[in-house]
Design an enzyme around this catalytic site. Sequence first.
Site, PDB file in Angstrom:
ATOM      1  N   HIS A  54       0.832  -1.213   0.000  1.00 40.15           N
ATOM      2  CA  HIS A  54       0.000   0.000   0.000  1.00 40.15           C
ATOM      3  C   HIS A  54       0.859   1.252   0.000  1.00 40.15           C
ATOM      4  CE1 HIS A  54      -3.802   2.031   0.349  1.00 40.15           C
ATOM      5  NE2 HIS A  54      -3.375   2.745   1.376  1.00 40.15           N
ATOM      6  N   GLN A  59       2.618  11.314  -1.595  1.00 39.40           N
ATOM      7  CA  GLN A  59       2.612  11.822  -0.216  1.00 39.40           C
ATOM      8  C   GLN A  59       4.012  11.849   0.401  1.00 39.40           C
ATOM      9  OE1 GLN A  59      -0.443   9.852   2.104  1.00 39.40           O
ATOM     10  NE2 GLN A  59      -2.019  10.286   0.583  1.00 39.40           N
ATOM     11  N   TYR A 120      -4.661   7.396  -6.968  1.00 39.87           N
ATOM     12  CA  TYR A 120      -5.937   8.108  -7.141  1.00 39.87           C
ATOM     13  C   TYR A 120      -5.811   9.530  -7.670  1.00 39.87           C
ATOM     14  CZ  TYR A 120      -4.971   9.693  -2.279  1.00 39.87           C
ATOM     15  OH  TYR A 120      -4.404  10.184  -1.137  1.00 39.87           O
ATOM     16  N   HIS A 205     -11.947   3.299  -3.588  1.00 33.47           N
ATOM     17  CA  HIS A 205     -11.127   3.964  -2.563  1.00 33.47           C
ATOM     18  C   HIS A 205     -11.505   3.564  -1.144  1.00 33.47           C
ATOM     19  CE1 HIS A 205     -10.061   7.228   0.243  1.00 33.47           C
ATOM     20  NE2 HIS A 205      -8.956   7.313  -0.481  1.00 33.47           N
ATOM     21  N   ARG A 208     -16.474   5.517   1.974  1.00 40.13           N
ATOM     22  CA  ARG A 208     -16.856   6.943   1.925  1.00 40.13           C
ATOM     23  C   ARG A 208     -16.920   7.463   0.500  1.00 40.13           C
ATOM     24  NH1 ARG A 208     -12.355   7.271   5.169  1.00 40.13           N
ATOM     25  NH2 ARG A 208     -11.289   8.551   3.634  1.00 40.13           N
ATOM     26  N   HIS A 230      -9.435   0.832   1.176  1.00 38.54           N
ATOM     27  CA  HIS A 230      -9.278   1.277   2.564  1.00 38.54           C
ATOM     28  C   HIS A 230     -10.520   0.847   3.343  1.00 38.54           C
ATOM     29  CE1 HIS A 230      -6.908   4.732   0.635  1.00 38.54           C
ATOM     30  NE2 HIS A 230      -6.035   4.182   1.444  1.00 38.54           N
ATOM     31  N   HIS A 267      -5.668  -1.122   6.345  1.00 36.27           N
ATOM     32  CA  HIS A 267      -5.740  -0.563   7.699  1.00 36.27           C
ATOM     33  C   HIS A 267      -6.516  -1.463   8.670  1.00 36.27           C
ATOM     34  CE1 HIS A 267      -3.742   2.938   6.260  1.00 36.27           C
ATOM     35  NE2 HIS A 267      -4.760   3.322   5.511  1.00 36.27           N
ATOM     36  N   ASP A 318       2.098   3.211   2.768  1.00 37.04           N
ATOM     37  CA  ASP A 318       0.978   4.146   2.732  1.00 37.04           C
ATOM     38  C   ASP A 318       1.381   5.604   2.475  1.00 37.04           C
ATOM     39  OD1 ASP A 318      -1.550   5.155   2.867  1.00 37.04           O
ATOM     40  OD2 ASP A 318      -1.851   4.826   5.002  1.00 37.04           O
TER      41      ASP A 318
END
Length: 452
Positions: A54, A59, A120, A205, A208, A230, A267, A318
């Site tokens: 992951h 990031q 994404y 994703h 949500r 996730h 997670h 991540d």
Amino acid sequence: MQTIWAETALLSSGWASDVRVDVDDAGRISAIETGVPATGQRVPMLLPAPVNVHSHAFQRAMAGLTEKRGPDPRDSFWTWRQLMFRFLDRLTPDHIEAITAFVQMEMLEAGYACNAEFHYLHHQPGGAAYDTLAETAHRVIAASEQTGIGLCLLPVLYQFGGCDGRDLGPGQIRFGNDLERYTALREDAGRLLNAPDANLGASPHSLRAVGREDLAQVAQLFPQGPIHMHLAEQRAEVTEVEAAWGARPVEWALQNMEIDSRWCMIHCTQMTSEETEALARSQAVAGLCPITESSLGDGIFDGIRWANAGGAMAVGSDSNIRIALAEELRTLDYSQRLRDGSRAAFASADKSTGRRLFDAVLEGGAQATQRQAGKLEVGAWADMLTLDTGSEHLWGRKDDTALDAWIFAGDDRLVRDVWSAGRHMVTGGQHRRRPEIVAAYKQTIDALKAAL
Ligand code: ZN
């Protein structure tokens, strides 16, 4: 063909001495012999190299920027996410490629052979599609060609700003696709995946960000390849899903989705005991990211209960705030110890803590990416790493205790060589293309710093 000879190697059958491993030109292990005289490239200790299941590569360039107290005194995951959204609004395809190459280089140097990239960031700032729909996914592929890492590309379906189906917020519009455009983008991304060991998955994703009807159909819509999502990361997410859909996230997923061994749930730090056991039995892999979960204060995965229920697990980096294989495993075990007041949490009757964790993530990582790897075995991709047993950290340690010493007392500087599907990308602890990859990364950071 390459021939590697190891003083000791961790084979599927266990530890062996004086081991010769032949790797064919396609990158697969073609022969293994034990108890044979030294020949070819000599290494002290040879291990299978696991998959990093992951990652959101971009990031990595935010690492260190999110440790100050934000305007909200209860600074949380959600304020971190706001900065992330602002940051990614500046990123161009060139930046994405440079950062991704840097991340993949660090993964290889840490001992990972494959990057499962949960991708994404699809569109231009403002949300318009690039001329080439999968432009940014193509940049991830280009990075993997530069770094030589195995790639499991996971284009992400992201439709909504929350469980109530609200529109995407300003920070999210670069992610958004309806199902039709997502399907086209995913196909376009797959077009350039040329490496023989690369593969394509699908990734809703989260609960949500994807509609309920589409979630229920994901497995049928994409009948081939791994599926990652996730799940149950933050307490606020549990509250939101429960309020909107009348069930907790894992509860809802188990009731409404066809979850099986193709799935990797990322997670899973917010589960009840019953959810932990039921999800473990579904054969989905738990994709754990203990360093990022610590960084974001997500919570502690109930790893011991999961393992006792026969659950498969793997690790990923991540947010990539720190890419460190040994530390990821150590953090996972220490989280259990801190919660339970225990020691050697994952150790079993026949395996030490480090050995059990390492075996688990080798197997889980291969399953989660459908990669024929995770073991030194004829026919498998030659995903391998060597450890420096001449180091003071491993001195006098052997077999399982050497693994334990690496994971609990040492760090990834003990990783000397790494092969991904036979591509020998790390030698002497350094990636072969380190200077050019680091230079491009630094240039990118300079450009972004000016914009932030
Ligand atoms: Zn993630």
